[in-house]
Design a protein around this motif. Structure first.
Motif, mmCIF file in Angstrom:
data_model
loop_
_atom_site.group_PDB
_atom_site.id
_atom_site.type_symbol
_atom_site.label_atom_id
_atom_site.label_comp_id
_atom_site.label_asym_id
_atom_site.label_seq_id
_atom_site.Cartn_x
_atom_site.Cartn_y
_atom_site.Cartn_z
ATOM 1 N N THR A 163 18.309 43.204 18.420
ATOM 2 C CA THR A 163 18.684 43.667 17.085
ATOM 3 C C THR A 163 17.463 43.770 16.184
ATOM 4 O O THR A 163 17.339 44.708 15.387
ATOM 5 C CB THR A 163 19.720 42.715 16.467
ATOM 6 O OG1 THR A 163 20.844 42.599 17.348
ATOM 7 C CG2 THR A 163 20.194 43.207 15.112
ATOM 8 N N ILE A 183 15.686 47.140 17.257
ATOM 9 C CA ILE A 183 16.310 48.449 17.006
ATOM 10 C C ILE A 183 17.222 48.452 15.788
ATOM 11 O O ILE A 183 17.914 49.439 15.541
ATOM 12 C CB ILE A 183 17.105 48.916 18.244
ATOM 13 C CG1 ILE A 183 18.384 48.064 18.425
ATOM 14 C CG2 ILE A 183 16.253 48.890 19.496
ATOM 15 C CD1 ILE A 183 19.371 48.658 19.405
ATOM 16 N N GLY A 184 17.234 47.383 15.021
ATOM 17 C CA GLY A 184 18.184 47.259 13.918
ATOM 18 C C GLY A 184 18.056 48.301 12.831
ATOM 19 O O GLY A 184 18.989 48.499 12.049
ATOM 20 N N VAL A 241 17.501 51.527 13.528
ATOM 21 C CA VAL A 241 17.890 52.826 14.081
ATOM 22 C C VAL A 241 19.165 53.310 13.392
ATOM 23 O O VAL A 241 20.175 52.613 13.370
ATOM 24 C CB VAL A 241 18.109 52.731 15.608
ATOM 25 C CG1 VAL A 241 18.639 54.052 16.139
ATOM 26 C CG2 VAL A 241 16.829 52.336 16.308
ATOM 27 N N HIS A 250 20.875 41.986 9.140
ATOM 28 C CA HIS A 250 21.996 41.825 10.069
ATOM 29 C C HIS A 250 22.455 40.365 10.109
ATOM 30 O O HIS A 250 21.665 39.470 10.429
ATOM 31 C CB HIS A 250 21.586 42.266 11.471
ATOM 32 C CG HIS A 250 21.158 43.700 11.549
ATOM 33 N ND1 HIS A 250 21.959 44.688 12.058
ATOM 34 C CD2 HIS A 250 19.999 44.307 11.168
ATOM 35 C CE1 HIS A 250 21.325 45.846 12.001
ATOM 36 N NE2 HIS A 250 20.127 45.648 11.469
ATOM 37 N N SER A 277 26.994 46.383 11.818
ATOM 38 C CA SER A 277 25.813 46.354 12.686
ATOM 39 C C SER A 277 26.176 46.732 14.115
ATOM 40 O O SER A 277 26.355 45.869 14.966
ATOM 41 C CB SER A 277 25.156 44.969 12.653
ATOM 42 O OG SER A 277 24.079 44.905 13.561
ATOM 43 N N TRP A 278 26.263 48.053 14.380
ATOM 44 C CA TRP A 278 26.519 48.481 15.760
ATOM 45 C C TRP A 278 25.333 48.102 16.659
ATOM 46 O O TRP A 278 25.503 47.857 17.847
ATOM 47 C CB TRP A 278 26.770 49.982 15.820
ATOM 48 C CG TRP A 278 25.598 50.837 15.413
ATOM 49 C CD1 TRP A 278 25.332 51.298 14.155
ATOM 50 C CD2 TRP A 278 24.549 51.307 16.253
ATOM 51 N NE1 TRP A 278 24.171 52.035 14.159
ATOM 52 C CE2 TRP A 278 23.668 52.069 15.433
ATOM 53 C CE3 TRP A 278 24.265 51.168 17.609
ATOM 54 C CZ2 TRP A 278 22.520 52.679 15.937
ATOM 55 C CZ3 TRP A 278 23.125 51.781 18.121
ATOM 56 C CH2 TRP A 278 22.263 52.520 17.286
ATOM 57 N N GLN A 279 24.141 48.013 16.049
ATOM 58 C CA GLN A 279 22.962 47.622 16.828
ATOM 59 C C GLN A 279 23.109 46.191 17.347
ATOM 60 O O GLN A 279 22.771 45.885 18.487
ATOM 61 C CB GLN A 279 21.696 47.736 15.980
ATOM 62 C CG GLN A 279 21.434 49.113 15.413
ATOM 63 C CD GLN A 279 21.965 49.268 13.990
ATOM 64 O OE1 GLN A 279 22.965 48.647 13.612
ATOM 65 N NE2 GLN A 279 21.292 50.080 13.189
ATOM 66 N N CYS A 283 23.336 45.187 21.305
ATOM 67 C CA CYS A 283 22.379 44.247 21.899
ATOM 68 C C CYS A 283 23.077 42.994 22.406
ATOM 69 O O CYS A 283 22.709 42.445 23.448
ATOM 70 C CB CYS A 283 21.294 43.897 20.885
ATOM 71 S SG CYS A 283 20.227 45.293 20.467
#
Length: 228
Positions: A117, A120-121, A123, A137, A189-191, A195
């Motif tokens: 996360t 790539i959080g 992105v 996040h 937070s889909w990231q 993850c």
């Protein structure tokens, strides 16, 4: 009373303490964890949500500490309540694979999922006047997604009928929430979900090592073919 060949006054070996059932220990463990989440949110609410800034801030050095704290923090009571049910159910089911496996799986998902996360959080993060809005996040949902994927695949790695059954039931009941690994709702937070899910797959493979090794040793060794 004297036992044959024993010492005066001895009536037998001391009784061993009864071992508590695994489901009871596992249930107490996950309930304690969820209670901790509620206590932290209560403190956070009483202090004006000052703790919420300690989440994972992607690609920032001081945001790395959020890997350790983010799963313990929630933005509000609604956020915590949404995570409480799945955490209780899925966390408890993971403990049935063994308490030590639960601890290791949780640690792997917590750290590896958090690190992913952090990487790539940002992105797909929103921008304002051409500048990217800082993301922070928080929440236990990454951990929950990790437990979910762990349960779904663990039985297929171990080839244990009971664990396969649990995985199928969990997939049937909770499988739809796996859509949460895709970009969608703003502020979610889909990231972290993605993850956490990947970390859960890795934990399941790693912790099923003893069963996979035993299965490999049982495979018959074919004699080499010789050409004549």
């Amino acid at each position: 009373m004297n036992l044959p060949g024993g010492y005066p006054g001895m009536t037998g070996p001391p009784a061993r303490p009864k071992k508590r059932p695994a489901w009871l220990v596992g249930g107490a463990t996950i309930v304690t964890f969820v209670v901790l989440l509620w206590v932290i949110e209560l403190f956070d609410s009483l202090t004006g949500h000052r703790l919420d800034s300690n989440g994972i801030r992607p690609l920032e050095t001081d945001g790395l500490t959020g890997i350790l704290t983010a799963p313990l923090l929630h933005s509000n009571w609604e956020h915590l309540m949404a995570n409480t049910g799945p955490a209780l159910v899925l966390g408890f089911l993971v403990t049935l694979a063994g308490l030590s496996r639960f601890v290791y799986a949780t640690a792997i998902i917590w750290i590896l999922g958090g690190l992913g996360t952090w990487l790539i959080g940002n992105v797909g993060a929103q921008t304002y006047n051409g500048m990217m809005v800082e993301t922070n996040h928080i929440g236990a949902s990454g951990l929950i997604f990790g437990w979910l994927t762990f349960l779904i695949v663990f039985g297929f790695f171990t080839r244990n009928v009971w664990e396969i059954t649990i995985g199928i039931v969990v997939l049937f009941i909770y499988g739809s929430i796996l859509l949460g690994v895709l970009p969608g709702t703003f502020g979610v937070s889909w990231q972290g979900h993605l993850c956490g899910a990947i970390a859960g797959l890795f934990a399941a493979y790693l912790l099923s090592g003893p069963e996979r090794k035993t299965r490999a040793l049982r495979r018959p060794v074919r004699p080499p073919s010789l050409n004549t």
